[in-house]
Design a protein around this motif. Structure first.
Motif, short mmCIF file in Angstrom:
data_model
loop_
_atom_site.label_atom_id
_atom_site.label_comp_id
_atom_site.label_asym_id
_atom_site.label_seq_id
_atom_site.Cartn_x
_atom_site.Cartn_y
_atom_site.Cartn_z
N SER A 1 0.86 -1.18 0.00
CA SER A 1 0.00 0.00 0.00
C SER A 1 0.89 1.23 0.00
N VAL A 2 0.49 2.24 -0.77
CA VAL A 2 1.27 3.46 -0.90
C VAL A 2 0.40 4.65 -0.51
N ASP A 3 0.93 5.53 0.32
CA ASP A 3 0.20 6.74 0.73
C ASP A 3 0.46 7.87 -0.26
N ILE A 4 -0.60 8.55 -0.67
CA ILE A 4 -0.49 9.75 -1.48
C ILE A 4 -1.69 10.64 -1.18
N TYR A 5 -1.44 11.88 -0.85
CA TYR A 5 -2.50 12.82 -0.47
C TYR A 5 -3.42 12.22 0.60
N ASN A 6 -2.78 11.57 1.59
CA ASN A 6 -3.52 10.98 2.72
C ASN A 6 -4.51 9.89 2.29
N ARG A 7 -4.24 9.28 1.15
CA ARG A 7 -5.03 8.14 0.70
C ARG A 7 -4.11 6.94 0.54
N LYS A 8 -4.64 5.77 0.75
CA LYS A 8 -3.87 4.55 0.56
C LYS A 8 -4.21 3.94 -0.80
N ILE A 9 -3.20 3.69 -1.60
CA ILE A 9 -3.37 3.04 -2.90
C ILE A 9 -2.81 1.63 -2.77
N ASP A 10 -3.66 0.63 -2.94
CA ASP A 10 -3.25 -0.77 -2.78
C ASP A 10 -2.75 -1.34 -4.10
N PHE A 11 -1.67 -2.14 -4.01
CA PHE A 11 -1.10 -2.84 -5.16
C PHE A 11 -1.01 -4.33 -4.84
#
Length: 328
Positions: free
Chosen positions: A262-272
């Protein structure tokens, strides 16, 4: 130097771009990022390294065409014209073009990498002291602003080298060409480089160089997101992949997640998921006939096409045949 002027009308951290990044990364079908995000200062320098690699034929081939066909170029294009280069990079190709022209009077390099743009514009102004230079830091989709800056010059030649048009899906490429015609105006010219379809291995090798420079260039887009968009990508957990998609007639570049993460960007988590990719670039490969049709649909008349001996690359000379209304 008296012959140079600098303008910056590009604000890279804005709400529209933030939304573009987020929407691309949460796309359910395929995560994606626009290829424009490659070109920060470091990315621009990496691309210049790529153009010098043995496997990367487009730049060398296009430069060779511009060098060897000076007489035909001179015959195709008007004298005493203003040159507008969309995505100017290092300026090395436009120098070849200018050496073939009769009395070019003004040069407008346009690029989104501010430091890289202004450094190269300064060097250009030293080499061509009689040519007025206006360096514009902008996204060349800012058509109304660019048209206003370029003004109502009587003779204009747009220059879009490097097969950058291939980064756009055909429909968006047509729209971009329409925008260029709007900026340039009726009866003016566009010189554009197009990578032609050829042997699959040759095309794939150009995007998978043995020195790994293209891989660094691809991975750098994540570093840019880390620096400019408050992201937290671990660069070691992604790897470069490029291949020719025969169905779509394009090279695709992807960043592949090595692990589930999971990667944080703009206080959101993007799951891979492991093996999931971010699609970072397309490079469409055309036949001469296909690109001629696309150009005609966008409001240009094809005046001439110059190619190398192997038909690896084409330089198309287009003329705006219909004055466009407000195209954005």
């Amino acid at each position: 130097m008296d012959n140079i002027n600098y303008l910056n009308i590009y604000n890279y951290i804005n709400l529209e771009e933030k939304n573009e990044v987020i929407e691309g990364l949460v796309n359910v079908g395929q995560k994606r990022l626009d290829s424009k995000f490659f070109y920060d200062d470091y990315g621009s320098k990496l691309f210049e390294e790529i153009t010098k690699l043995n496997e990367y034929y487009p730049t060398k081939t296009e430069l060779c065409i511009l060098e060897k066909q000076k007489k035909l170029i001179n015959e195709c294009l008007p004298s005493s014209a203003s040159i507008i280069e969309f995505g100017s990079g290092s300026n090395k190709k436009v120098k070849k073009l200018l050496n073939a022209l009769n009395n070019p009077v003004e040069y407008f390099p346009i690029d989104i990498s501010e430091k890289f743009l202004f450094e190269n514009a300064k060097d250009f102004a030293k080499i061509f002291p009689k040519i007025k230079v206006t360096a514009i830091c902008a996204d060349f989709h800012q058509v109304d602003q660019l048209r206003e800056i370029v003004g109502k010059k009587k003779k204009k030649i747009g220059f879009f080298p490097g097969s950058t048009i291939g980064n756009f899906m055909p429909e968006k490429a047509r729209k971009l060409l329409e925008n260029f015609s709007y900026i340039l105006g009726n009866n003016n010219y566009l010189v554009i480089g197009v990578d032609l379809r050829k042997n699959k291995k040759i095309m794939e090798n150009a995007y998978n160089d043995s020195e790994g420079v293209t891989a660094k260039f691809n991975i750098n887009v994540l570093e840019r997101l880390n620096i400019e968009h408050d992201a937290f990508f671990d660069l070691k957990e992604f790897e470069h992949n490029a291949f020719f998609n025969k169905k779509e007639n394009r090279i695709e570049m992807h960043l592949v997640s090595k692990i589930r993460q999971s990667v944080d960007i703009y206080n959101r988590k993007i799951d891979f998921q492991k093996g999931e990719t971010i699609h970072t670039e397309n490079s469409y490969k055309y036949s001469k006939e296909e690109f001629s049709i696309l150009s005609e649909e966008a409001g240009f008349k094809v005046k001439k096409v110059l190619t190398d001996d192997k038909n690896f690359f084409g330089v198309f000379f287009l003329k705006v045949k219909v004055k466009k209304e407000e195209i954005k």
